[in-house]
Design a protein around this motif. Structure first.
Motif, PDB file in Angstrom:
ATOM      1  N   ARG A 331      21.047 -19.202  13.085  1.00 53.61           N
ATOM      2  CA  ARG A 331      20.887 -17.611  12.638  1.00 53.61           C
ATOM      3  C   ARG A 331      19.628 -17.142  12.981  1.00 53.61           C
ATOM      4  N   PRO A 332      19.535 -15.751  13.292  1.00 55.05           N
ATOM      5  CA  PRO A 332      18.233 -15.288  13.263  1.00 55.05           C
ATOM      6  C   PRO A 332      17.799 -14.820  12.083  1.00 55.05           C
ATOM      7  N   ASP A 333      16.378 -14.413  12.337  1.00 54.29           N
ATOM      8  CA  ASP A 333      15.811 -13.999  11.168  1.00 54.29           C
ATOM      9  C   ASP A 333      16.164 -12.873  10.104  1.00 54.29           C
ATOM     10  N   TRP A 334      17.010 -11.913  10.904  1.00 57.54           N
ATOM     11  CA  TRP A 334      17.314 -10.579  10.144  1.00 57.54           C
ATOM     12  C   TRP A 334      18.553 -11.391   9.158  1.00 57.54           C
ATOM     13  N   PHE A 335      19.164 -12.251   9.958  1.00 59.12           N
ATOM     14  CA  PHE A 335      20.246 -12.759   8.827  1.00 59.12           C
ATOM     15  C   PHE A 335      19.931 -13.413   7.659  1.00 59.12           C
ATOM     16  N   ARG A 336      18.816 -14.121   7.879  1.00 56.17           N
ATOM     17  CA  ARG A 336      18.262 -14.879   6.769  1.00 56.17           C
ATOM     18  C   ARG A 336      17.623 -13.959   5.499  1.00 56.17           C
ATOM     19  N   ASN A 337      17.210 -12.859   6.193  1.00 55.85           N
ATOM     20  CA  ASN A 337      16.530 -11.856   5.283  1.00 55.85           C
ATOM     21  C   ASN A 337      17.600 -11.255   4.335  1.00 55.85           C
ATOM     22  N   TRP A 338      18.594 -10.784   4.976  1.00 52.74           N
ATOM     23  CA  TRP A 338      19.911  -9.967   4.287  1.00 52.74           C
ATOM     24  C   TRP A 338      20.585 -11.027   3.397  1.00 52.74           C
ATOM     25  N   GLU A 339      20.564 -12.346   3.668  1.00 55.08           N
ATOM     26  CA  GLU A 339      21.143 -13.334   2.893  1.00 55.08           C
ATOM     27  C   GLU A 339      20.678 -13.379   1.483  1.00 55.08           C
ATOM     28  N   GLN A 340      19.153 -13.046   1.455  1.00 56.06           N
ATOM     29  CA  GLN A 340      18.496 -13.358   0.441  1.00 56.06           C
ATOM     30  C   GLN A 340      18.929 -12.118  -0.722  1.00 56.06           C
ATOM     31  N   THR A 341      19.466 -10.771  -0.384  1.00 58.14           N
ATOM     32  CA  THR A 341      19.877  -9.972  -1.026  1.00 58.14           C
ATOM     33  C   THR A 341      21.197 -10.089  -1.611  1.00 58.14           C
ATOM     34  N   GLY A 342      22.021 -11.003  -1.132  1.00 57.73           N
ATOM     35  CA  GLY A 342      23.464 -11.313  -1.540  1.00 57.73           C
ATOM     36  C   GLY A 342      24.407 -10.262  -0.835  1.00 57.73           C
ATOM     37  N   LEU A 343      24.151  -9.543  -0.072  1.00 54.37           N
ATOM     38  CA  LEU A 343      24.975  -8.482   0.615  1.00 54.37           C
ATOM     39  C   LEU A 343      25.375  -8.944   1.983  1.00 54.37           C
ATOM     40  N   LEU A 344      24.806 -10.201   2.339  1.00 58.36           N
ATOM     41  CA  LEU A 344      25.488 -10.942   3.535  1.00 58.36           C
ATOM     42  C   LEU A 344      25.633 -12.392   3.186  1.00 58.36           C
ATOM     43  N   ALA A 345      26.942 -12.913   3.409  1.00 56.50           N
ATOM     44  CA  ALA A 345      27.025 -14.265   3.306  1.00 56.50           C
ATOM     45  C   ALA A 345      28.050 -15.017   4.108  1.00 56.50           C
ATOM     46  N   TRP A 346      27.844 -16.276   4.190  1.00 55.46           N
ATOM     47  CA  TRP A 346      28.498 -17.199   5.026  1.00 55.46           C
ATOM     48  C   TRP A 346      29.012 -18.119   4.377  1.00 55.46           C
ATOM     49  N   GLU A 371      45.313 -22.600  15.546  1.00 54.08           N
ATOM     50  CA  GLU A 371      45.943 -23.442  16.367  1.00 54.08           C
ATOM     51  C   GLU A 371      45.074 -23.930  17.740  1.00 54.08           C
ATOM     52  N   GLU A 372      44.202 -22.612  17.987  1.00 53.09           N
ATOM     53  CA  GLU A 372      43.599 -22.885  19.340  1.00 53.09           C
ATOM     54  C   GLU A 372      42.204 -23.237  19.112  1.00 53.09           C
ATOM     55  N   PHE A 373      41.451 -22.802  17.882  1.00 58.88           N
ATOM     56  CA  PHE A 373      40.061 -23.100  17.938  1.00 58.88           C
ATOM     57  C   PHE A 373      39.803 -23.902  16.545  1.00 58.88           C
ATOM     58  N   GLY A 374      40.775 -24.280  15.804  1.00 64.33           N
ATOM     59  CA  GLY A 374      40.545 -24.852  14.525  1.00 64.33           C
ATOM     60  C   GLY A 374      39.697 -23.982  13.516  1.00 64.33           C
ATOM     61  N   TRP A 375      39.859 -22.786  13.392  1.00 64.98           N
ATOM     62  CA  TRP A 375      39.393 -21.930  12.479  1.00 64.98           C
ATOM     63  C   TRP A 375      40.188 -21.654  11.238  1.00 64.98           C
ATOM     64  N   ALA A 376      39.596 -21.616  10.068  1.00 59.37           N
ATOM     65  CA  ALA A 376      40.277 -21.827   8.751  1.00 59.37           C
ATOM     66  C   ALA A 376      40.156 -20.375   8.077  1.00 59.37           C
ATOM     67  N   GLY A 377      39.886 -19.351   8.691  1.00 61.89           N
ATOM     68  CA  GLY A 377      39.404 -17.934   7.975  1.00 61.89           C
ATOM     69  C   GLY A 377      38.077 -17.507   8.463  1.00 61.89           C
ATOM     70  N   SER A 378      37.820 -16.211   8.331  1.00 57.62           N
ATOM     71  CA  SER A 378      36.603 -15.438   8.777  1.00 57.62           C
ATOM     72  C   SER A 378      35.815 -15.989   7.707  1.00 57.62           C
ATOM     73  N   GLU A 379      34.558 -16.128   8.139  1.00 54.34           N
ATOM     74  CA  GLU A 379      33.733 -17.167   7.545  1.00 54.34           C
ATOM     75  C   GLU A 379      32.264 -16.107   6.937  1.00 54.34           C
ATOM     76  N   LEU A 380      32.197 -14.757   7.504  1.00 54.66           N
ATOM     77  CA  LEU A 380      31.184 -13.637   7.215  1.00 54.66           C
ATOM     78  C   LEU A 380      31.877 -12.698   6.422  1.00 54.66           C
ATOM     79  N   GLU A 381      30.870 -12.397   5.224  1.00 53.34           N
ATOM     80  CA  GLU A 381      31.092 -11.188   4.680  1.00 53.34           C
ATOM     81  C   GLU A 381      29.994 -10.412   4.653  1.00 53.34           C
TER      82      GLU A 381
END
Length: 596
Positions: A331-346, A371-381
């Motif tokens: 994940r890029p740096d901007w993703f890491r930066n906003w994760e620190q705020t709690g407003l972006l979560a995975w 069924e096709e990709f093995g996904w268990a739900g959207s993971e990004l908030e």
């Protein structure tokens, strides 16, 4: 230069400017504290009004709503700008001619009643506190990113700063501070938009770039909106440019609520008391709408382009391929930066270490994805309120542009918070303490009461801002509904219906405010406490499909009906009040040429 250092420099310089202006223009009298001495130039007042108006909801949240809601969010653009036309034509000049300090003071004098004035103060405080909650959400978002800390810490620091310069300068200091804040916020909003429009479409004007073709990547040569429509459909969402089915009536009610709520907002109306003449009130409204239009015509492009860039990132740069995903470790740096705020979560729901983002509320699509990709739900908030400020980082723009966006977000949130706190402070000190309970209070004591009431308002708003009942723009929409249902009707009837009396005004305000509050609490919870709502906050449970943010229009209608019926069933106003209403509506000098 490092982004963090540059952000501190840019934001620090703007804060020094705001505080310096507040010290230079500090209020020394009640006239300067409440209405800036009634000596503000119309153009300057228009700029200050625009900053007062373009809050965290406009700068931070509106484009985020547009990004995730698409066409349905256009109602916010229509409602918030259309309200200024009503304000300029129907309220501003007449209220300025009346010549009072505050909205409750006008209501108290027009309806010759201290009770009416007290109820108007209650309506003002309820609407303004709800509005300032939205600003506190924006302040928390901006400061948490700026200081790279949690949302709560950012909110507390922002509260302290807005309290300092608001209490010190009063309306005079706030006016000139807001002029500087307008320059900062509009520059901070348009510059990143120009960069990103050039980056995606090659067009320097975001307004035109929204309808242009993409210049780079796999979607090169395709129209941006068409591409975004297809991407969202592929991910199980509704088309970006399509209105949600069955949403027409609710959108109409929301637009009406936002329009008349705009015209009834006390902290906006009071700005028209600060100009020297009645004609300047109309001119201020014109300039304010012009300055506001610069941001509001840019917002749709910012929303669409920021969402396009977000999806490009989480899909590993291949937004047109559904199964393409980004590894969390990459994940890029901007993703890491906003994760620190709690407003972006995975959350890794299927344990593959990849970021899956799609509409898992669409059951048919979710089943196919599993069924096709093995996904268990959207993971990004993603908190929608981060989109504007994260946009320059997602697009990898220069660090000075990113720092500028942070400064702009802070300017927008702080400017409106200051105006709202000023309205609350004036209502308590001037309308309640001086106007009702202690008419003989001295000027110094009144100023002290105003500043203490502002301190209390900051604390209450900050506390409620820790757990807001929605995104900043949604909370602000609730405030507009409260102003629409309680204050706008009584102001209109007070100006244009000389038969409207005390009993009608009081009954109308109480019915409008109470019905709207009860509707909001029914679906949002009592005092915005999660889990205390009586009915689920879902469309199938709404009355006539009207969501809580849209109920203000119906509340206003109930207000008018009750006020009219009660006024007709009771004694008319005294003759001198009816003459007063006629004099407020008739321009000075009217009839002199004909002798009538």
């Amino acid at each position: 230069m490092d982004l963090t250092v540059l952000t501190y420099i840019v934001v620090g310089a703007t804060f020094a400017l705001y505080i310096g202006i507040a010290i230079w223009a500090r209020a020394g009298s009640t006239g300067e504290y409440y209405v800036a001495g009634k000596g503000v130039n119309p153009i300057a007042n228009g700029m200050a009004t625009a900053a007062d108006w373009m809050s965290a909801a406009s700068f931070i949240s509106m484009a985020g709503l547009i990004a995730f809601m698409g066409y349905d969010a256009s109602v916010y653009l229509l409602g918030w700008t259309g309200g200024y036309v009503l304000l300029a034509l129907l309220l501003a000049p007449y209220l300025r001619k009346f010549g009072k300090f505050t909205v409750p003071e006008f209501i108290g004098d027009r309806f010759y009643s201290k009770t009416a004035r007290i109820i108007a103060v209650v309506c003002l405080i309820v609407a303004s506190l709800t509005y300032v909650i939205g600003q506190m959400k924006g302040i928390g978002v901006a400061f948490s990113r700026f200081l790279e800390t949690e949302y709560t810490t950012g909110l507390l620091i922002g509260m302290a700063i807005v309290f300092f310069y608001s209490v010190l300068g009063g309306m005079k200091g706030i006016t000139y501070t807001q002029i500087a804040q307008y320059v900062v916020l509009i520059f901070a909003y348009t510059v990143p938009a120009i960069f990103i429009s050039l980056q995606i479409t090659g067009n320097p004007l975001p307004q035109l770039g929204l309808g242009a073709t993409i210049e780079t990547g796999a979607s090169s040569g395709q129209y941006l909106l068409n591409t975004l429509d297809q991407i969202l459909v592929d991910l199980g969402f509704t088309e970006y440019t399509k209105m949600e089915e069955g949403n027409t009536f609710n959108m109409m009610m929301l637009a009406m609520s936002l329009m008349i709520g705009t015209a009834g907002l006390p902290h906006v109306i009071v700005r028209f008391f600060t100009v020297p003449r009645v004609v300047d009130a109309r001119r201020s409204a014109f300039w304010a709408l012009l300055f506001i239009a610069i941001l509001y015509t840019t917002a749709p492009a910012v929303g669409a382009m920021s969402y396009f860039n977000l999806i490009q990132t989480v899909k590993g740069g291949a937004a047109t391929e559904v199964e393409s995903t980004l590894a969390y470790e990459e994940r890029p740096d901007w993703f890491r930066n906003w994760e620190q705020t709690g407003l972006l979560a995975w959350e890794d729901k299927n344990g593959d270490g990849q970021i899956q983002y799609y509409n898992d509320a669409n059951e048919e699509f979710a089943q196919t994805a599993e069924e096709e990709f093995g996904w268990a739900g959207s993971e990004l908030e993603v908190d929608r309120d981060i989109m504007v400020m994260a946009n320059p980082e997602i697009a990898q723009l220069p660090n000075w542009v990113i720092a500028l966006a942070v400064a702009g977000g802070l300017a927008a949130a702080l400017s409106t918070a200051a105006g709202l706190l000023m309205a609350i402070s004036s209502a308590v000190s001037h309308d309640l303490i001086k106007g009702v309970f202690n008419p003989n209070i001295g000027e110094r004591a009144e100023l002290l009461a105003a500043r203490l009431s502002m301190a209390g308002a900051v604390i209450v708003a900050g506390y409620l801002g820790l757990n807001p009942p929605g995104f900043a723009a949604q909370v602000v929409a609730l405030a507009f509904g409260l102003a629409a249902s309680s204050l706008f009707p009584v102001l209109m009837l007070g100006i244009f219906n000389k038969r409207m009396n005390t009993a009608g005004a009081i009954a109308g305000m109480l019915v409008g405010l109470t019905s709207t509050l009860l509707y909001i609490f029914t679906y949002k919870g009592w005092f915005f406490v999660p889990g205390t709502n009586m009915l689920p906050n879902e469309p199938e449970y709404y009355f006539l499909t009207i969501q809580p943010e849209s109920f203000g229009a119906l509340g206003a209608l109930l207000n008018v009906i009750v006020a009219y019926l009660v006024s007709r069933a009771t004694a008319p106003p005294p003759e001198h009040i009816q003459h007063l209403v006629e004099n407020v509506r008739v321009p000075r000098g009217a009839g002199e040429a004909t002798g009538h």
